[in-house]
Design a protein around this motif. Structure first.
Motif, PDB file in Angstrom:
ATOM      1  N   VAL A  94      -5.882   1.924   6.145  1.00  0.00           N
ATOM      2  CA  VAL A  94      -4.631   1.416   5.612  1.00  0.00           C
ATOM      3  C   VAL A  94      -4.850  -0.259   4.654  1.00  0.00           C
ATOM      4  O   VAL A  94      -5.088  -0.857   5.110  1.00  0.00           O
ATOM      5  N   THR A  95      -4.116   0.006   3.822  1.00  0.00           N
ATOM      6  CA  THR A  95      -4.224  -1.019   2.837  1.00  0.00           C
ATOM      7  C   THR A  95      -3.589  -2.150   3.200  1.00  0.00           C
ATOM      8  O   THR A  95      -2.259  -1.317   2.981  1.00  0.00           O
ATOM      9  N   LEU A  96      -3.710  -3.174   2.856  1.00  0.00           N
ATOM     10  CA  LEU A  96      -3.103  -4.195   2.899  1.00  0.00           C
ATOM     11  C   LEU A  96      -2.627  -5.129   2.409  1.00  0.00           C
ATOM     12  O   LEU A  96      -3.926  -5.359   2.256  1.00  0.00           O
ATOM     13  N   LYS A  97      -1.908  -5.198   1.351  1.00  0.00           N
ATOM     14  CA  LYS A  97      -1.702  -5.539   0.407  1.00  0.00           C
ATOM     15  C   LYS A  97      -1.181  -7.279   0.635  1.00  0.00           C
ATOM     16  O   LYS A  97      -0.098  -7.060   1.737  1.00  0.00           O
ATOM     17  N   SER A  98      -1.444  -7.832  -0.135  1.00  0.00           N
ATOM     18  CA  SER A  98      -0.855  -9.702   0.401  1.00  0.00           C
ATOM     19  C   SER A  98       0.605  -9.779   0.049  1.00  0.00           C
ATOM     20  O   SER A  98       1.220 -10.622   0.514  1.00  0.00           O
ATOM     21  N   SER A  99       1.254  -8.708  -0.673  1.00  0.00           N
ATOM     22  CA  SER A  99       2.857  -8.977   0.117  1.00  0.00           C
ATOM     23  C   SER A  99       3.220  -8.692   1.234  1.00  0.00           C
ATOM     24  O   SER A  99       4.465  -8.631   1.079  1.00  0.00           O
ATOM     25  N   GLY A 100       2.580  -7.518   1.913  1.00  0.00           N
ATOM     26  CA  GLY A 100       2.518  -7.810   3.031  1.00  0.00           C
ATOM     27  C   GLY A 100       3.391  -6.066   3.030  1.00  0.00           C
ATOM     28  O   GLY A 100       3.649  -5.515   4.137  1.00  0.00           O
ATOM     29  N   SER A 101       2.936  -5.213   2.196  1.00  0.00           N
ATOM     30  CA  SER A 101       3.399  -3.860   2.266  1.00  0.00           C
ATOM     31  C   SER A 101       1.927  -2.972   2.819  1.00  0.00           C
ATOM     32  O   SER A 101       0.952  -3.529   2.861  1.00  0.00           O
ATOM     33  N   VAL A 102       2.147  -1.524   2.960  1.00  0.00           N
ATOM     34  CA  VAL A 102       1.136  -0.811   3.486  1.00  0.00           C
ATOM     35  C   VAL A 102       0.783   0.219   2.515  1.00  0.00           C
ATOM     36  O   VAL A 102       1.746   0.600   2.194  1.00  0.00           O
ATOM     37  N   GLU A 103      -0.274   0.540   2.058  1.00  0.00           N
ATOM     38  CA  GLU A 103      -0.983   1.603   1.616  1.00  0.00           C
ATOM     39  C   GLU A 103      -1.089   2.839   2.566  1.00  0.00           C
ATOM     40  O   GLU A 103      -2.794   2.599   2.997  1.00  0.00           O
TER      41      GLU A 103
END
Length: 524
Positions: A94-103
């Protein structure tokens, strides 16, 4: 939905929930990997699963590679038995992005998972087979900096090392003893070439691995317990190389909030495992999006085209510059400052500390004002751009569940590189004055205050593990001066560097009573 071979066969269900799946024929790749392994990695932890395994998956998906990874764990075998094998070596990233979304990615590039345990006959025999394989190009490591130590901070041999010296390459017990025994098996099979690549987050990591391997080879040859010529093989870079690398990717412990996201998607059996050695592992890993891996291009048996997945291959001098930029200035020192101050101020998330105006100002001073003047631009990554990303995007990322308590682990082994090198840089430059440093000596004083295990409100807390430094009493009375002389901890003798008085002054202020930590931070 389960993270197993069978569990990911319903691709439509996974993709409908937003997961990226392996796009290659896993059975075919597994067969090819077992027949001709090319990459074995030691250290089955989170950074490997989030970074190297995902890099290989991308290259498998793109058709650049036709074989996957083999992973071996030489310290905590329960990781293999209780996590890898029940999930068929498959996990979720789970890649945590600074925008608050996840990949969300299902990673299936690991084809074999083995316990580097000489009492496990089947796994040990397979490891010997892999090391004798002509196809093997690279042996990589993320075993932490202390994994390369043959002696503790007091100079006492680590458990099993002396026995392994005496016994030779037979049934070793120490971690490095196992690695060198396997390398010896490769030597006895026509002196096959290989690259031994530390990917641990420490300065000149290839030298640390080489020093440990070389000492084993020397001891064995001197004692006549190995095949003659092994030391020459280890010392021949056309046969065995020990490239330097710089790795950078924040991979916190698996977080309950991420587990809930996956569980809400319908994934079963996500429960983490805490091993008897206190390793915390789960079927998923969570990590930041940013990542760097810069590698000295020294591979005597060839290498895969990892640059096609964003890795950098360059010369040793450039790796050294990038490593110093990151480890000594632009990221790691900032993390250590936030770790010890965060523990004292009661923070449980690094990202929350970046909302603290006192800490934010000091972090910026540490990086931009005290660190950048001694950084050499490596050319492939600009230091100011790197630190901008660290300060403005990476550390404040609200979705990164990283804790000061985790980063405070093994601090005694980090100070010399993360701050001592900056001090040396100032001492070597006539245009820089070490007396202008404020935050660097503050970090040393904060660490000494941290060792008291009492926070700024007077409450006790548990010190993070630090096997090389377990005597907090050393900060009491006259013993403090003895400690400040220790170059193995601070990188320099703080008295000779004329920083000891400032560290002691800060320490006295920090220990003045409840609220003293906050008061000093504000004053600076």
């Amino acid at each position: 939905m389960k993270l197993t071979k069978q569990g990911i066969t319903n691709t439509a269900e996974w993709e409908s929930k937003g997961y990226s799946l392996p796009k290659f024929d896993r059975e075919k790749v597994e067969a090819a990997t077992k027949a001709e392994p090319f990459w074995i990695h030691f250290g089955a932890g989170n950074i490997f699963r989030a970074f190297q395994a995902n890099v290989v998956q991308k290259l498998l998906n793109d058709g650049v590679l036709d074989r996957g990874l083999v992973v071996a764990e030489g310290y905590d075998y329960e990781i293999i038995e209780k996590m890898y094998r029940p999930h068929d070596n498959i996990g979720a990233l789970v890649t945590l992005k600074s925008s608050g979304s996840v990949e969300k990615t299902v990673v299936g590039s690991i084809m074999e998972a083995l316990a580097a345990d000489t009492e496990n006959d089947a796994d040990w025999a397979r490891l010997l087979e892999i090391f004798r394989a002509p196809s093997l190009q690279m042996v990589t490591f993320t075993i932490t900096e202390k994994g390369y130590l043959l002696r503790n901070a007091s100079g006492v041999m680590m458990p099993g090392v002396e026995d392994d010296f005496a016994a030779g390459p037979v049934l070793p017990k120490s971690y490095i003893g196992k690695v060198v025994t396997l390398l010896h098996a490769r030597y006895t099979n026509n002196e096959l070439p290989v690259a031994m690549v530390s990917m641990d987050n420490c300065s000149h990591n290839g030298d640390k691995l080489y020093a440990a391997v070389k000492e084993f080879a020397e001891e064995w040859e001197n004692r006549g317990v190995c095949k003659p010529g092994f030391l020459a093989y280890v010392n021949n870079p056309s046969k065995v190389s020990f490239p330097w690398t710089m790795i950078d990717k924040i991979t916190p412990r698996p977080d309950a909030k991420i587990e809930k996201i996956l569980a809400d998607d319908g994934i079963e059996q996500l429960e983490p495992v805490i091993t008897s050695k206190k390793t915390y592992v789960a079927p998923f890993v969570n990590a930041e999006e940013c990542q760097y891996l810069v590698i000295e291009d020294a591979f005597p048996n060839g290498r895969p085209e990892l640059e096609k997945a964003g890795l950098y291959f360059t010369d040793r001098a450039t790796v050294d510059k990038v490593e110093k930029m990151k480890v000594c200035t632009c990221l790691n020192p900032l993390h250590t400052f936030l770790a010890v101050s965060g523990c004292l101020l009661g923070y449980t998330l690094i990202s929350d500390e970046m909302k603290d105006e006192d800490l934010l100002r000091l972090v910026k001073r540490l990086g931009y004002e005290e660190g950048l003047p001694v950084v050499v631009d490596p050319g492939i990554i600009k230091p100011r751009d790197f630190i901008d990303e660290v300060v403005n995007i990476r550390i404040p990322n609200p979705f990164m569940p990283d804790t000061p308590q985790r980063i405070a682990c093994d601090t005694s082994q980090k100070l010399s590189i993360r701050f001592g090198e900056t001090i040396k840089g100032y001492l070597a430059r006539p245009d820089l004055d070490v007396a202008t440093l404020k935050v660097v000596p503050l970090v040393f004083a904060l660490w000494l205050r941290y060792l008291k295990a009492i926070d700024d409100n007077g409450n006790t807390f548990e010190l993070s593990p630090d096997p090389a430094f377990v005597v907090p009493e050393l900060v009491e009375g006259p013993q403090l001066d003895t400690l400040l002389h220790r170059t193995d901890i601070f990188g320099v003798d703080l008295f000779e560097a004329e920083l000891a008085p400032k560290v002691k002054e800060y320490f006295n202020q920090l220990t003045a009573g409840n609220g003293a930590v906050r008061k000093l931070l504000q004053s600076l």
